[in-house]
Every structure is written in C-alpha cells, then in structure tokens.
Design an enzyme around this catalytic site. Structure first.
Site, PDB file in Angstrom:
ATOM      1  N   LYS A 107      32.122  39.047  43.304  1.00 41.55           N
ATOM      2  CA  LYS A 107      31.242  39.174  44.455  1.00 41.55           C
ATOM      3  C   LYS A 107      32.103  39.707  45.598  1.00 41.55           C
ATOM      4  CE  LYS A 107      28.554  36.885  47.957  1.00 41.55           C
ATOM      5  NZ  LYS A 107      28.343  35.629  48.700  1.00 41.55           N
ATOM      6  N   GLY A 168      25.242  30.693  56.189  1.00 42.31           N
ATOM      7  CA  GLY A 168      25.271  29.304  56.641  1.00 42.31           C
ATOM      8  C   GLY A 168      24.301  28.960  57.749  1.00 42.31           C
ATOM      9  N   ALA A 194      22.698  34.492  51.346  1.00 38.99           N
ATOM     10  CA  ALA A 194      22.994  34.012  52.702  1.00 38.99           C
ATOM     11  C   ALA A 194      21.734  33.751  53.524  1.00 38.99           C
ATOM     12  CB  ALA A 194      23.903  34.975  53.452  1.00 38.99           C
ATOM     13  N   GLY A 195      21.739  32.606  54.218  1.00 38.06           N
ATOM     14  CA  GLY A 195      20.685  32.277  55.162  1.00 38.06           C
ATOM     15  C   GLY A 195      19.608  31.340  54.663  1.00 38.06           C
ATOM     16  N   ASN A 216      24.734  28.488  49.119  1.00 39.49           N
ATOM     17  CA  ASN A 216      25.795  27.489  49.111  1.00 39.49           C
ATOM     18  C   ASN A 216      25.503  26.383  50.124  1.00 39.49           C
ATOM     19  OD1 ASN A 216      29.424  27.564  49.648  1.00 39.49           O
ATOM     20  ND2 ASN A 216      28.119  25.958  48.903  1.00 39.49           N
TER      21      ASN A 216
END
EC number: 2.8.1.10
Length: 267
Positions: A107, A168, A194-195, A216
């Site tokens: 990635k 995040g 993301a987000g 994550n």
C-alpha cells in the site's frame, strides 16, 4: 433461498491476481497492544491487514513482533509506506518490506501535508511508476480524483485507494460523486480508504459499488474495538448486498406499499 455463505464464497475481491473473500481491509495501528490487534482483526473477518513498516515491528524477531500474533496463512500482511514524504523514501520502505515478507504487495502512501495527511500525488505517482517497474503489486492511497486514478491504472497499479475523508477523522464519506466518477474511470478495484467512522459509513461507501473498504482508526479507537470490528464486517457485507440488489429510486412523494386497485370504496 438466498445462501449468504455461498454468496460470500463466490463474490471474491481480486487484487493483483490474488483472491479475497472479505472486502474489508483493516489496519494495525492505534491498538493498545498486538493482542488486541489480533482479536479485532479476527473478529472483522478481514483477510488483509495493513502494517506501517516504519512504525510497527515486523522485521526484528528480538522485539515484540506483529507477525507472532497474526496467522499469515489466513491473513495477508499488506505493508504500507506510511510516514514517507518523498518517492525515494517510499520506494526504499517498500523494498525493505518485500525482503521481510517475501511478497511484493504494497500500500503506497506518500504524504504531502502533515495537518490533513493528504497524499502528495506527484510523489505518489513517481513512486508508483518505479515500484510497478520493479514488479511490485501497488495499491496507492490517493485523493478522490478520477483523473489521477486513471493515471495510476495506466501505469499498472493493481488498485486505487481514494480517501473518503482525512485519515483518522471519522467524518465518513464526504464526496460520493467523486468516488462514483473514479469507479466509472477505472477497471481496477477501487478500495475506499481513510475517514470511515462507524458501520453506517462503511455500508454507505459499499452501496456506491466500490470493491472494498480499508479502515483502522474507526475500529482501533472505538470504545470496544472487538464489537466495532464485528459491526464493520457486517456493514461491508450489507453494503455490498444492497448495491447488488439495487435500491429503489428516490421520489419526492409517498408511494403506497400495496396496490390501490380494487380497494373497497374506491371507484
């Protein structure tokens, strides 16, 4: 009768020739320890976990090592180049990861701004070109730009990973139209990255028809990461099924659920 298990067995995500039954990819950062990482990953049903090579130990056997907790026969370690700010740093990090893990999936992240953690698209493209030529299977983290997504496809990337919102942030999908434009622009898998903040965010992006979701913080920083991992597992499946089922069109006014013809008292 609909057989969910059979559906999941057959509806595989294919990246770089490798098949995955789960369309959820999880990260390994921000957990309290590797044991919690292991438990949440297993609860999510994910078959791929990203690891920031510069931040999480997968190379030193003399220290606590994530590889001691993850069953790599079932879950693939996807190294990422988080923390890199130039193409050169990212390429070097990817090469170190390939030596440690024995495969060339990566990635690719090249950050351009510390406040938003938005990717530097010029440096990311430069790094991607080098890594593809050197035989890596490259999954770049990108802005939600369909023109750039097509560029990454054209140079040979195996997938594109446009952000839903800043890393995040938990803001959820901010621009669904750009994600749809990206999906139209490329034939390679589109993994929204993301987000994501909660399970409904995951379902919403999957309902757009994207191929998968990576997250994550939404799991790792939840009050109960294990429960959230389970919620995300089912949200991704629900969103995928809803997309394939086909939603009803939106209307301005009500529409009766039952037909009105033949109702007593109506002419």
């Amino acid at each position: 009768m609909f057989d969910l298990e059979k559906f999941l067995e057959n509806d595989k995500l294919v990246i770089g020739g490798k098949e995955f039954k789960s369309r959820l990819i999880v990260g390994s950062g921000k957990y309290k320890d590797f044991q919690q990482t292991k438990e949440a990953t297993e609860a999510s049903g994910a078959e791929m976990i990203t690891v920031a090579v510069r931040r999480v130990n997968i190379t030193d056997p003399n220290q606590d090592n994530l590889l001691n907790y993850i069953d790599t026969s079932k879950i693939m370690i996807l190294p990422n180049t988080a923390g890199c700010y130039t193409a050169e740093e990212a390429v070097l990090t990817a090469k170190l990861a390939r030596e440690a893990l024995g495969h060339g999936f990566v990635k690719l992240e090249v950050i351009g701004d510390q406040k938003t953690l938005y990717p530097d698209m010029i440096e990311t493209l430069k790094a991607a070109e080098i890594l593809v030529k050197e035989g890596f299977t490259v999954l770049p983290y990108i802005t939600d730009d369909p023109v750039m997504a097509k560029r990454f496809e054209d140079i040979g990337c195996a997938a594109v990973m446009p952000l839903a919102a800043p890393i995040g942030s938990g803001l959820g999908l901010q621009n669904p139209y750009n994600i749809l434009f990206i999906k139209e622009a490329v034939k390679i898998p589109v993994i929204v990255d993301a987000g994501i903040g909660t399970a409904s965010d995951a379902a919403i992006v999957m309902e757009l028809g994207v191929d998968g979701v990576l997250m994550n913080t939404a799991i790792a920083q939840a009050k109960d990461p294990i429960k959230m991992a389970v919620a995300m597992k089912h949200a991704v499946i629900a969103g995928r099924l809803a997309y394939l089922a086909g939603r009803i069109p939106k209307k301005m006014y009500a529409s009766a659920s039952s037909p009105m013809e033949g109702v007593i008292g109506r002419n």
